[in-house]
Design a protein around this motif. Structure first.
Motif, mmCIF file in Angstrom:
data_model
loop_
_atom_site.group_PDB
_atom_site.id
_atom_site.type_symbol
_atom_site.label_atom_id
_atom_site.label_comp_id
_atom_site.label_asym_id
_atom_site.label_seq_id
_atom_site.Cartn_x
_atom_site.Cartn_y
_atom_site.Cartn_z
ATOM 1 N N ALA A 306 76.780 4.214 167.066
ATOM 2 C CA ALA A 306 76.815 5.673 166.963
ATOM 3 C C ALA A 306 78.242 6.202 166.901
ATOM 4 O O ALA A 306 78.491 7.263 166.319
ATOM 5 N N MET A 307 79.172 5.456 167.491
ATOM 6 C CA MET A 307 80.569 5.902 167.505
ATOM 7 C C MET A 307 81.245 5.697 166.147
ATOM 8 O O MET A 307 82.288 6.287 165.886
ATOM 9 N N ARG A 308 80.651 4.848 165.282
ATOM 10 C CA ARG A 308 81.324 4.511 164.030
ATOM 11 C C ARG A 308 80.932 5.423 162.875
ATOM 12 O O ARG A 308 81.572 5.391 161.822
ATOM 13 N N ILE A 309 79.872 6.247 163.040
ATOM 14 C CA ILE A 309 79.543 7.181 161.965
ATOM 15 C C ILE A 309 80.507 8.367 162.035
ATOM 16 O O ILE A 309 81.232 8.547 163.011
ATOM 17 N N SER A 310 80.513 9.213 161.012
ATOM 18 C CA SER A 310 81.591 10.200 160.868
ATOM 19 C C SER A 310 81.566 11.281 161.943
ATOM 20 O O SER A 310 82.614 11.750 162.383
ATOM 21 N N ASN A 311 80.390 11.754 162.362
ATOM 22 C CA ASN A 311 80.248 12.707 163.478
ATOM 23 C C ASN A 311 81.103 13.964 163.305
ATOM 24 O O ASN A 311 81.743 14.439 164.255
ATOM 25 N N ARG A 312 81.110 14.514 162.121
ATOM 26 C CA ARG A 312 81.884 15.731 161.867
ATOM 27 C C ARG A 312 81.218 16.959 162.488
ATOM 28 O O ARG A 312 80.021 17.176 162.331
ATOM 29 N N ALA A 313 82.014 17.773 163.156
ATOM 30 C CA ALA A 313 81.490 19.000 163.752
ATOM 31 C C ALA A 313 81.294 20.096 162.710
ATOM 32 O O ALA A 313 80.510 21.028 162.924
ATOM 33 N N GLN A 314 81.999 19.995 161.586
ATOM 34 C CA GLN A 314 81.852 20.966 160.509
ATOM 35 C C GLN A 314 81.659 20.215 159.198
ATOM 36 O O GLN A 314 82.585 20.029 158.424
ATOM 37 N N PRO A 315 80.432 19.779 158.930
ATOM 38 C CA PRO A 315 80.160 18.965 157.742
ATOM 39 C C PRO A 315 80.326 19.756 156.458
ATOM 40 O O PRO A 315 80.112 20.973 156.420
ATOM 41 N N GLU A 316 80.681 19.019 155.407
ATOM 42 C CA GLU A 316 80.879 19.646 154.103
ATOM 43 C C GLU A 316 79.641 19.590 153.220
ATOM 44 O O GLU A 316 79.522 20.340 152.257
ATOM 45 N N ASN A 317 78.722 18.684 153.528
ATOM 46 C CA ASN A 317 77.534 18.511 152.696
ATOM 47 C C ASN A 317 76.420 17.911 153.542
ATOM 48 O O ASN A 317 76.628 17.572 154.709
#
Length: 460
Positions: A306-317
């Motif tokens: 789970a730590m290796r996925i991008s986990n963006r707080a403000q996704p672009e898509n």
């Protein structure tokens, strides 16, 4: 099927090819048959839900242009193409929203490669229902065995091309000597996924894109590899004997049909690493009647995966959303689990509430949970609110093989996932056709593939 103590040059590949040749002549065991139907129903829902995604539309158009005309249905699109074109397009739709099935051992998604391949080649060969089911079971057996044997993690596309060869070869009744070369060609030619498969820390983290795990292109690779081998092309048949890349058990256990029976199913259109945190947080919110606007912080204890996925707080898509625990938690906290089944462009509103809560999410590695990963993907969530801290139980995601979804729950998932592209009548037509297939009649399902066109009707 036990591996010889002393490997010959074609050891593992030869064993797999021999398994394909033997198993295709046998009726699948009842538990495996039941699992195959469940996987089929689940994948049809994922495919229908993803039918209008931009990346899917692009692949569908290119498949029709580049892969030739043919009579093989492109599901729910009112189109047809060649075997390769249709399988490519159907795999793209099936994997677009991350609603497709997965397997703990392989850490990937066999169904989106195996099932579109099986139906496309079955159309070509005029296969019976039992031959189709056997091919699907074989595809899952081979894909998981090879995916699980990788020494380092690789996205699904890096190993699912082997499954495509096995599935198609079973239906074409290809001799094992040719299957062995096809497997080798497919393995050496598969999508490398070097960027998105890389171990953490990844700098920069891959941006979300329609490439995702490379599953659709692995379908093309596998089918082309089989065709090349049938024409005399050769591959390095000792590819799987390389201990730097693969470590197989002494007993491959091919033919047990355990792999398809141990498939998991998703209730959210996002990476499996997101599911346990979502379930854990929602349980805390319900139990303590927490208002999302009043949450001060969310702490997630999780695994290295789970730590290796991008986990963006403000996704672009939408693909960024699929790989973001913080943002999916915010979506579920404000809008409920239905916001994740399926994900839509509405989730990218980027309002201050969603991104604000997503930025309040922190992830930490739990050595306890990581010790049982990837066999289990556990999480524990703490929600801080109003000066109090509410801690969830240790949570496993719903739909695991140890706690499987019932047929009725899979039907409910299908209806929820497709509510924006299908009318109730169309949904019932597909569900009825699947029940007919379980009873031994494939005709209604074939008719759905050939004649049912879904559109973005946005009614849910």
């Amino acid at each position: 099927m036990t591996r010889p103590d002393s490997h010959e040059q074609t050891g593992i590949v030869r064993l797999i090819a021999a398994y394909v040749e033997t198993a295709r002549g046998q009726r699948a065991l009842e538990p495996a048959r039941d699992a195959a139907f469940r996987c089929m129903l689940d994948l049809l829902g994922a495919t229908a839900a993803g039918i209008n995604e931009p990346g899917v539309v692009a692949i569908r158009g290119m498949a029709l242009k580049a892969m030739g005309a043919g009579s093989v249905p492109v599901w729910f699109a009112g189109l047809s193409s060649s075997v390769i074109g249709a399988a490519w397009a159907n795999s793209a739709a099936a994997s677009a929203l991350d609603l497709d099935d997965g397997h703990r051992l392989a850490r990937g998604h066999p169904g989106a490669a195996v099932i579109p391949t099986a139906f496309a080649v079955a159309h070509e060969t005029g296969a019976t229902l039992e031959e189709l089911i056997s091919a699907i079971v074989i595809g899952y057996e081979v894909s998981v065995a090879i995916g699980a044997a990788r020494v380092v993690y690789g996205n699904t596309g890096t190993w699912s091309s082997y499954a495509v060869v096995a599935t198609a070869a079973a239906l074409r009744r290809t001799p094992s000597a040719i299957v062995a070369h096809a497997l080798a060609i497919a393995g050496e030619s598969a999508p490398n996924q070097l960027f998105s498969s890389a171990s953490a820390p990844r700098a920069p983290a891959p941006e979300g894109s329609a490439i995702k795990e490379g599953i659709p292109w692995s379908v093309v690779t596998g089918l082309v590899a089989l065709g090349l081998a049938e024409g005399g092309h050769t591959g390095p048949r000792n590819i799987l004997d390389n201990s730097l890349h693969y470590r197989f058990p002494d007993d491959l256990s091919l033919g047990s049909s355990l792999h398809i029976r141990n498939t998991y199913f998703k209730l959210y259109a996002c990476c499996r690493h997101v599911h346990a945190p979502v379930d854990a947080m929602l349980n805390v919110i319900r139990q303590h009647h927490i208002n999302a606007n009043e949450i001060d912080a969310i702490e997630v204890e999780t695994t290295s995966g789970a730590m290796r996925i991008s986990n963006r707080a403000q996704p672009e898509n939408l693909i960024d959303v699929q790989y973001s625990i913080p943002y999916c938690l915010a979506l579920a906290a404000f809008h409920g689990p239905q916001a994740l089944l399926p994900l839509t462009t509405k989730s990218l509103a980027h309002d201050d509430e969603l991104t604000g809560l997503a930025r309040k999410v922190t992830l930490s590695l739990s050595p306890e949970f990581d010790a049982v990963f990837p066999a289990q993907t556990l999480a524990r969530v703490t929600v801080a609110c109003g000066g109090q801290r509410f801690v969830s139980d240790i949570t496993a995601p719903k739909g695991e093989a140890t706690n499987p979804l019932s047929w009725a729950e899979l039907e409910a998932k299908f209806s929820a996932a497709t509510r924006m592209v299908a009318t109730h009548t169309q949904q019932n037509q597909v569900l009825g056709a699947m029940n007919d297939a379980r009873a031994g009649n494939l005709a209604a399902l074939t008719a759905c593939f050939e004649g049912l066109t879904l559109n973005s009707i946005l009614r849910g």
